[in-house]
Every structure is written in structure tokens, then in C-alpha cells.
Design a protein around this motif. Structure first.
Motif, short mmCIF file in Angstrom:
data_model
loop_
_atom_site.label_atom_id
_atom_site.label_comp_id
_atom_site.label_asym_id
_atom_site.label_seq_id
_atom_site.Cartn_x
_atom_site.Cartn_y
_atom_site.Cartn_z
N ILE A 72 47.55 23.42 60.96
CA ILE A 72 47.94 22.10 61.45
C ILE A 72 47.06 21.04 60.80
O ILE A 72 46.02 21.34 60.20
CB ILE A 72 47.83 22.01 62.99
CG1 ILE A 72 46.39 22.30 63.45
CG2 ILE A 72 48.82 22.96 63.65
CD1 ILE A 72 46.18 22.12 64.93
N ASP A 73 47.45 19.79 60.94
CA ASP A 73 46.69 18.68 60.34
C ASP A 73 45.41 18.43 61.11
O ASP A 73 45.41 18.41 62.34
CB ASP A 73 47.55 17.42 60.31
CG ASP A 73 46.92 16.32 59.47
OD1 ASP A 73 46.11 15.55 60.02
OD2 ASP A 73 47.22 16.25 58.27
N SER A 75 43.85 15.77 61.65
CA SER A 75 43.86 14.54 62.44
C SER A 75 44.32 14.77 63.87
O SER A 75 44.10 13.93 64.74
CB SER A 75 44.78 13.50 61.77
OG SER A 75 46.12 13.94 61.76
N THR A 76 44.93 15.92 64.13
CA THR A 76 45.41 16.24 65.49
C THR A 76 44.38 17.02 66.29
O THR A 76 44.63 17.35 67.45
CB THR A 76 46.71 17.06 65.41
OG1 THR A 76 46.44 18.34 64.81
CG2 THR A 76 47.76 16.34 64.59
#
Length: 203
Positions: A72-73, A75-76
Motif C-alpha cells: 500500500i502507499d 501516505s496512508t
């Protein structure tokens, strides 16, 4: 503590959420010889009663890992910055540029069928003094905390981990069995538990 042996297919991981440790509890770690503890960010927090923390352990990046988790990214992930700061302190910026941190989450929600026990720190200390409870949890308890033994599901050797009671007698803590390649009774604060997991039906 566990000595980490760098090799292909091995890595370090932490929780995705933000973590903190009270300054009074962190003191003996950050004041250690050799530069303190790289997993506790004890700089620029003069106005706070806690330090940012990244509880870290090893992981095998094998076929099972990639079948279980998806990337996942960053930023999350709320705890990404703290973990990156800890890894920079432990290794270097150059190393992280060469081997960047990647973030993953489980593809499917995992359900743990074991019972979860929640109570104040002083209640749990008394609760675990009972010999039947020690047997049930595979632990050895005393007035300072308890030693928890892992029950391996494969051919690995059993290992033990020590958990210490905090100073706050009314702090809510959670006792539960962590399942994976082995099962082990672990203890975390209720705040941390709620941040990581979902409680099932109360019994």
C-alpha cells in the motif's frame, strides 16, 4: 532483545499506527550506553510527556508473506514517519535510499478465536498469580511481570519473552494469545490493542 542477522529474505517491521511510550518508562532505554535506543525518538519532545516509538521485530519475506500481504502507499500509514526516522538512525539515509521502506497490509482480515482478557494493571498482576492461569497462558509470573513462552507450530525451538508491569496501577491492559507460526501470550495497553485490532463478542 533479539539480535538481528541481516540476510536475503529477512526484514524489520513495525505496526502501521502511531505508537508512544511515556518518558518515565523510556528513560532506562534512551540512557543506555552506545547511543540509547534507535526505536524511541527522544529528540525535540520537551513539551510532551511521551516519546514516539516504533516497536520493531523481524519478518521473513517469503512466498507466504507475499501471499498474505499486499503493498500500500506509505501516505496512508500513520506510523511510517516514525519508523523511517528510527531506521535512518539505526542504519543511514544512504541505506534507506538503496533499500526503501515498503508498507503492506493483510489481504484478508484474520480472526483470532482465543479469549481476550482486559483489566487494570493491578488486577491483572493478581490474576496471573494463580497457578492455573499460569498454566493456561504458558507463562511464569511474579510481582514484576511475567515470562511468556511461545508454543511453536513447526520445528522451531520454543522461546520466551519478558513483560514488565508499568507503574500506573490503574492502566488498562489487554492479555491475549498471539497466533502465527507460534502462539504466545502477550500483553499490551488497551489503547494500543484498540488501535490495532477489533474486539469480538463479550463473554
Amino acid at each position: 532483545e533479539t539480535k538481528f542477522k541481516p540476510e536475503k529474505g529477512r526484514g524489520l517491521q513495525t505496526y502501521g499506527h502511531l505508537q508512544y511510550i511515556p518518558k518515565d518508562r523510556a528513560g532506562r532505554f534512551v540512557r543506555r550506553e552506545g547511543g540509547g535506543c534507535p526505536f524511541i525518538q527522544d529528540k525535540k519532545t520537551a513539551d510532551s510527556e511521551v516519546y514516539p516509538l516504533a516497536q520493531t521485530w523481524t519478518v521473513n519475506l517469503n512466498k507466504l508473506f507475499y501471499e498474505t500481504f499486499e503493498q500500500i502507499d506509505e501516505s496512508t500509514v500513520a506510523g511510517f514517519r516514525t519508523f523511517k526516522d528510527c531506521m535512518t538512525r539505526l542504519f543511514s539515509t544512504a541505506v534507506l535510499d538503496k533499500y526503501p521502506i515498503r508498507c503492506y497490509r493483510m489481504k484478508k482480515e484474520q480472526v483470532n478465536p482465543e479469549l481476550v482478557f482486559i483489566g487494570s494493571r493491578d488486577f491483572m498482576a493478581d490474576f496471573l498469580q494463580d497457578s492455573e492461569m499460569e498454566k493456561y497462558f504458558s507463562i511464569s509470573a511474579d510481582m514484576h511481570g511475567f515470562e511468556s513462552w511461545s508454543i511453536p507450530k513447526r520445528k522451531w525451538l520454543p522461546r520466551a519473552k519478558h513483560f514488565e508491569w508499568g507503574e500506573n496501577m490503574q492502566e488498562e491492559v489487554v492479555l491475549f494469545t498471539r497466533e502465527g507460526n507460534s502462539s504466545m501470550t502477550v500483553m499490551v495497553s488497551k489503547q494500543q490493542f484498540i488501535g490495532e485490532k477489533h474486539l469480538g463478542v463479550k463473554v
